[in-house]
Design a protein around this motif. Structure first.
Motif, PDB file in Angstrom:
ATOM      1  N   PHE A 126       0.832  -1.210   0.000  1.00  0.00           N
ATOM      2  CA  PHE A 126       0.000   0.000   0.000  1.00  0.00           C
ATOM      3  C   PHE A 126       0.869   1.264   0.000  1.00  0.00           C
ATOM      4  O   PHE A 126       2.052   1.197   0.336  1.00  0.00           O
ATOM      5  N   SER A 127       0.220   2.387  -0.349  1.00  0.00           N
ATOM      6  CA  SER A 127       0.922   3.673  -0.252  1.00  0.00           C
ATOM      7  C   SER A 127       1.085   4.025   1.207  1.00  0.00           C
ATOM      8  O   SER A 127       0.124   3.930   1.980  1.00  0.00           O
ATOM      9  N   MET A 128       2.268   4.476   1.561  1.00  0.00           N
ATOM     10  CA  MET A 128       2.536   4.916   2.932  1.00  0.00           C
ATOM     11  C   MET A 128       2.757   6.423   2.874  1.00  0.00           C
ATOM     12  O   MET A 128       3.693   6.884   2.198  1.00  0.00           O
ATOM     13  N   ILE A 129       1.922   7.164   3.526  1.00  0.00           N
ATOM     14  CA  ILE A 129       2.072   8.619   3.462  1.00  0.00           C
ATOM     15  C   ILE A 129       2.119   9.182   4.874  1.00  0.00           C
ATOM     16  O   ILE A 129       1.208   8.953   5.678  1.00  0.00           O
ATOM     17  N   GLY A 130       3.159   9.928   5.111  1.00  0.00           N
ATOM     18  CA  GLY A 130       3.252  10.627   6.384  1.00  0.00           C
ATOM     19  C   GLY A 130       2.637  12.002   6.224  1.00  0.00           C
ATOM     20  O   GLY A 130       2.858  12.684   5.214  1.00  0.00           O
ATOM     21  N   ILE A 163      -5.751   3.611   8.365  1.00  0.00           N
ATOM     22  CA  ILE A 163      -5.760   2.851   7.104  1.00  0.00           C
ATOM     23  C   ILE A 163      -7.034   3.134   6.303  1.00  0.00           C
ATOM     24  O   ILE A 163      -8.090   3.429   6.865  1.00  0.00           O
ATOM     25  N   GLY A 164      -6.926   3.048   4.997  1.00  0.00           N
ATOM     26  CA  GLY A 164      -8.082   3.200   4.122  1.00  0.00           C
ATOM     27  C   GLY A 164      -8.946   1.949   4.164  1.00  0.00           C
ATOM     28  O   GLY A 164      -8.477   0.873   4.567  1.00  0.00           O
ATOM     29  N   THR A 165     -10.189   2.092   3.731  1.00  0.00           N
ATOM     30  CA  THR A 165     -11.088   0.932   3.755  1.00  0.00           C
ATOM     31  C   THR A 165     -10.573  -0.165   2.823  1.00  0.00           C
ATOM     32  O   THR A 165     -10.820  -1.354   3.039  1.00  0.00           O
ATOM     33  N   GLY A 166      -9.829   0.241   1.789  1.00  0.00           N
ATOM     34  CA  GLY A 166      -9.241  -0.736   0.868  1.00  0.00           C
ATOM     35  C   GLY A 166      -8.224  -1.605   1.584  1.00  0.00           C
ATOM     36  O   GLY A 166      -8.160  -2.830   1.370  1.00  0.00           O
ATOM     37  N   VAL A 167      -7.424  -0.965   2.424  1.00  0.00           N
ATOM     38  CA  VAL A 167      -6.409  -1.708   3.201  1.00  0.00           C
ATOM     39  C   VAL A 167      -7.132  -2.648   4.165  1.00  0.00           C
ATOM     40  O   VAL A 167      -6.769  -3.827   4.296  1.00  0.00           O
ATOM     41  N   ARG A 168      -8.135  -2.111   4.840  1.00  0.00           N
ATOM     42  CA  ARG A 168      -8.892  -2.926   5.802  1.00  0.00           C
ATOM     43  C   ARG A 168      -9.464  -4.172   5.124  1.00  0.00           C
ATOM     44  O   ARG A 168      -9.364  -5.273   5.644  1.00  0.00           O
ATOM     45  N   ASP A 169     -10.078  -3.963   3.941  1.00  0.00           N
ATOM     46  CA  ASP A 169     -10.729  -5.090   3.267  1.00  0.00           C
ATOM     47  C   ASP A 169      -9.731  -6.178   2.875  1.00  0.00           C
ATOM     48  O   ASP A 169     -10.089  -7.354   2.777  1.00  0.00           O
ATOM     49  N   ILE A 170      -8.487  -5.786   2.616  1.00  0.00           N
ATOM     50  CA  ILE A 170      -7.479  -6.773   2.201  1.00  0.00           C
ATOM     51  C   ILE A 170      -6.892  -7.500   3.418  1.00  0.00           C
ATOM     52  O   ILE A 170      -6.739  -8.724   3.419  1.00  0.00           O
ATOM     53  N   ALA A 208      -6.538   5.532  -3.673  1.00  0.00           N
ATOM     54  CA  ALA A 208      -6.646   6.425  -2.521  1.00  0.00           C
ATOM     55  C   ALA A 208      -7.068   5.671  -1.273  1.00  0.00           C
ATOM     56  O   ALA A 208      -6.678   6.021  -0.164  1.00  0.00           O
ATOM     57  N   LEU A 209      -7.885   4.628  -1.469  1.00  0.00           N
ATOM     58  CA  LEU A 209      -8.367   3.864  -0.314  1.00  0.00           C
ATOM     59  C   LEU A 209      -7.362   2.775   0.124  1.00  0.00           C
ATOM     60  O   LEU A 209      -7.489   2.231   1.201  1.00  0.00           O
ATOM     61  N   GLU A 210      -6.411   2.476  -0.759  1.00  0.00           N
ATOM     62  CA  GLU A 210      -5.360   1.514  -0.383  1.00  0.00           C
ATOM     63  C   GLU A 210      -4.129   2.295   0.069  1.00  0.00           C
ATOM     64  O   GLU A 210      -3.024   2.121  -0.441  1.00  0.00           O
ATOM     65  N   THR A 211      -4.390   3.202   0.975  1.00  0.00           N
ATOM     66  CA  THR A 211      -3.341   4.082   1.495  1.00  0.00           C
ATOM     67  C   THR A 211      -3.329   3.969   3.018  1.00  0.00           C
ATOM     68  O   THR A 211      -4.375   3.797   3.645  1.00  0.00           O
ATOM     69  N   VAL A 212      -2.138   4.099   3.565  1.00  0.00           N
ATOM     70  CA  VAL A 212      -1.997   4.125   5.028  1.00  0.00           C
ATOM     71  C   VAL A 212      -1.397   5.484   5.382  1.00  0.00           C
ATOM     72  O   VAL A 212      -0.338   5.854   4.856  1.00  0.00           O
ATOM     73  N   TYR A 213      -2.119   6.265   6.236  1.00  0.00           N
ATOM     74  CA  TYR A 213      -1.571   7.532   6.692  1.00  0.00           C
ATOM     75  C   TYR A 213      -0.871   7.311   8.035  1.00  0.00           C
ATOM     76  O   TYR A 213      -1.411   6.651   8.936  1.00  0.00           O
ATOM     77  N   LEU A 214       0.331   7.893   8.097  1.00  0.00           N
ATOM     78  CA  LEU A 214       1.142   7.775   9.318  1.00  0.00           C
ATOM     79  C   LEU A 214       1.479   9.192   9.777  1.00  0.00           C
ATOM     80  O   LEU A 214       1.487  10.126   8.953  1.00  0.00           O
ATOM     81  N   PRO A 215       1.796   9.370  11.067  1.00  0.00           N
ATOM     82  CA  PRO A 215       2.260  10.695  11.487  1.00  0.00           C
ATOM     83  C   PRO A 215       3.535  11.041  10.725  1.00  0.00           C
ATOM     84  O   PRO A 215       4.398  10.175  10.518  1.00  0.00           O
ATOM     85  N   LEU A 216       3.665  12.294  10.291  1.00  0.00           N
ATOM     86  CA  LEU A 216       4.800  12.716   9.466  1.00  0.00           C
ATOM     87  C   LEU A 216       6.130  12.419  10.166  1.00  0.00           C
ATOM     88  O   LEU A 216       7.044  11.829   9.566  1.00  0.00           O
ATOM     89  N   SER A 217       6.208  12.794  11.471  1.00  0.00           N
ATOM     90  CA  SER A 217       7.483  12.631  12.207  1.00  0.00           C
ATOM     91  C   SER A 217       7.848  11.149  12.306  1.00  0.00           C
ATOM     92  O   SER A 217       9.021  10.776  12.159  1.00  0.00           O
ATOM     93  N   THR A 218       6.840  10.306  12.496  1.00  0.00           N
ATOM     94  CA  THR A 218       7.080   8.868  12.595  1.00  0.00           C
ATOM     95  C   THR A 218       7.607   8.333  11.267  1.00  0.00           C
ATOM     96  O   THR A 218       8.527   7.504  11.224  1.00  0.00           O
ATOM     97  N   THR A 219       7.015   8.791  10.195  1.00  0.00           N
ATOM     98  CA  THR A 219       7.423   8.329   8.859  1.00  0.00           C
ATOM     99  C   THR A 219       8.885   8.703   8.614  1.00  0.00           C
ATOM    100  O   THR A 219       9.665   7.894   8.093  1.00  0.00           O
TER     101      THR A 219
END
Lengths: 421, 220
Positions: A126-130, A163-170, A208-219
């Motif tokens: 999945f896309s990893m975005i901080g 996580i996006g619903t796409g990530v959850r579903d997988i 867009a739904l197969e994306t995981v958002y992370l805190p910027l500093s953590t990323t």
């Protein structure tokens, strides 16, 4: 006077005359009905396409500017071309303090290499975005479960993921809630704090739904990208133009990163307001076109009414002569013909208006009832102002339809009219 | 009532000028019963139309009860007809889609002061006056020629106009009906109306007070 529009005898005259020519009256009225019906249908379809296209913007802020670093194309201050413009946290600070006209500065960082995310035995890429909590102001994100990233996550470099619903579903079973579960991204463990969905979106919805958002500093720390920023999403303040802010940010980056001021390709940008305004302009043109076509159709109906009234005047020449002999003034003859034309146009037009509104509303409710959204067509509507404008056109056209035949009738010489057979 | 002096009226028929009235002078007094006779083209119908302000004239003087009618506007002519003239035509000129009652109501519609109910009452009374109380709701096509002419006479009288102008009122009727209509016109005259009849028939003319014979647009 008894010749006014409220005179019931006059209405009896009109109805008895129309009753004598039922088919003709019906067909004449149908021309007007069809004209106004089509006008509203066209405008409804236009608004449906317009709403559908603008819905593709979804909740993306239409006053947002997205800006990022590319590679330089010109040598500058001893630097060779082809150098990557690396944005950092210091740029965030600089933008926030030095550039006016920005409400929100949302830095983002995408992990550009392939990552594998694992939960129990399931894996996915999945896309990893901080990013920061401000993303909610810019992207059409809807939190379905849990929460989004907050300031404390950033400050404490918490290893949480939204996580996006796409990530959850997988990764997760349908019956399972991901909140509180731990996922593994390239060996780093993150706690799932939230699940998000998005409103309809101009781009790749699935992606867009197969994306995981992370805190910027953590990323930045977890993926060894210290201080790095991928791009900025800026929300422009009211009263400021995105183009002005874009110039200011470009100038700032040019100075901070030793870029040749002529090297415009070294910094990339996308101005959502420009796209939005372009579309607005396009739809203004389409609306105008639809009005012209609709009014043209309506005019054809009006010409039909005028034509029939001319025939009516010709047929009633002797009657007009008789009425004149009995004391009818030219004004009363004009008003008699006008009233009939106006009556036909108004009644048929009003019915067309009602039918048009029903058709558009029916289409809207049909579309709403569909399980799947129809692309580029949504919520066709006819506004009150449009309905009022259509009524205005009706009143005007009813009068115009009758005016010429009525004036012709008023000019009929009674002696000549009485000789007509 | 009617004073005409040196009246001229010229028509253009193609390229030819037709002098329908060629310096005509006449007077008709209040309460008279007058016949206008003359051969075809002598100007008698034009004269009747000018008297009734259906048509204008080019020069001369026409005064009706002292009022000068030279050059009046279309609107004033309409109001003059409404208030002073009742017309009876050879072919009746009833509106075919209206009942006898509605035909008689028609001129009252152009009078501002008469309300809907009053119009119906006046029209019904006038139809009774001409002997058609049982035919009020019939369409013209359901009436005989004589009955249609009675409706037309009722329509001419209903506004109380002082002058009745009848253009060949019996021209389309048989002799028995002609007699009835003529009797009715004489009765109306006896009641005080001025009646001017354009006719070809000597029988009709002989029953009037005075015969005006026309030739080439003047009184012969």
């Amino acid at each position: 006077m008894n010749i006014g529009i409220f005179d019931s005898d006059r209405w009896e005259d009109i109805f008895s005359h129309m009753g004598k020519h039922k088919i003709r009256t019906f067909l004449t009225a149908f021309g007007v009905f069809w004209g106004i019906f089509l006008l509203l249908l066209l405008l409804g379809a236009g608004s449906g396409i317009e709403n559908g296209v603008f819905k593709q913007f979804g909740g993306v802020a239409v006053n947002s500017l997205h800006i990022w670093g590319n590679t330089t194309t010109l040598p500058f201050k001893g630097n060779r071309p082809g150098r990557w413009v690396e944005l950092t946290n210091e740029d965030t600070q600089a933008i926030s303090t030095l550039v006016k006209g920005i409400d929100i500065v949302c830095p983002r960082l995408r992990v550009w290499w392939t990552t594998t995310t694992r939960y129990k035995k399931k894996t996915g890429s999945f896309s990893m975005i901080g990013t920061t909590e401000d993303l909610l102001e810019i992207e059409p994100i809807i939190i379905q479960e849990g929460r989004f990233i907050n300031e404390r996550d950033i400050a404490q470099e918490r290893k949480i993921a939204v996580i996006g619903t796409g990530v959850r579903d997988i990764l997760f079973e349908k019956t399972e809630s991901p909140i509180g579960s731990f996922i593994d991204v390239n060996g780093v463990t993150f706690l799932v704090a939230g699940v998000f969905d998005i409103e309809s979106y101009g781009g790749d919805r699935r992606g867009a739904l197969e994306t995981v958002y992370l805190p910027l500093s953590t990323t930045q720390s977890a993926f060894n990208l210290p201080h790095r920023i991928g791009w900025y999403s800026l929300l422009i303040s009211e009263g400021f133009s995105a183009a002005g802010v874009e110039s200011a940010v470009r100038a700032l980056f040019t100075a901070r990163h030793d870029i040749d001021p002529r090297d415009t390709r070294a910094i990339g940008s996308w101005d959502s307001s420009r796209e939005y305004n372009n579309l607005q302009g396009l739809f203004t043109g389409i609306r105008l076109f639809l009005w012209i076509v609709g009014i043209g159709t309506l005019l054809a109906g009006i010409v039909g009414v005028s034509n029939i009234m001319l025939i009516t005047v010709k047929e009633r020449t002797r009657e007009i002569g008789i009425r004149k002999a009995l004391g009818a003034t030219p004004f009363s003859i004009v008003s008699m013909i006008l009233q009939e034309a106006f009556f036909i146009t108004s009644v048929a037009g009003y019915l067309g208006l009602v039918a048009g509104v029903f058709a558009v509303e029916g289409a809207a409710s049909f579309i709403r009832s569909q399980p799947q959204e129809i692309s580029y067509f949504s919520e066709p509507e006819v506004s009150i102002s449009v309905a009022l404008a259509a009524m205005g056109i009706l009143i005007l056209s009813g009068t115009l339809a009758g005016l010429f035949p009525a004036l012709k009738a008023a000019k009929i010489h009674p002696v000549i009219a009485l000789r007509e057979e | 009532m009617i004073e005409m002096t040196q009246l001229h009226k010229t028509y253009l028929m193609g390229d030819t000028q037709v002098h329908a009235l060629n310096g005509l002078s006449l007077t008709i007094g209040r309460g008279e019963l007058v016949a206008i006779m003359g051969s075809s083209g002598s100007g008698k119908s034009t004269l009747l139309n000018v008297i009734g302000a259906l048509d204008s004239f080019d020069s001369g003087s026409y005064r009706f009860s002292g009022k000068d009618l030279h050059g009046i506007s279309q609107k004033d002519a309409a109001l003059f007809r409404r208030d002073h003239i009742g017309f009876v035509f050879q072919s009746f000129h009833l509106l075919p889609y209206k009942t006898a009652l509605d035909n008689v109501i028609l001129p009252l519609k152009y009078q501002a002061s008469v309300g809907r109910e009053e119009r119906r009452k006046k029209a019904a009374a006038m139809l009774c006056r001409v002997g058609l109380h049982d035919r009020m709701n019939h369409l013209p096509a359901e009436l005989s020629g004589g009955q249609q002419q009675r409706v037309a006479i009722a329509r001419a009288l209903v506004t109380g106009a002082p002058l009745l102008l009848a253009d060949e009122p019996t021209g389309a009727l048989d002799s028995a009906t002609t007699e009835e209509i003529m009797n009715l016109l004489i009765e109306i005259n006896t009641e005080g109306k001025t009646v001017v009849i354009v006719t070809h028939e000597d029988e009709i003319a002989r029953r009037t007070h005075r015969i005006i014979r026309m030739k080439d647009g003047v009184v012969a």
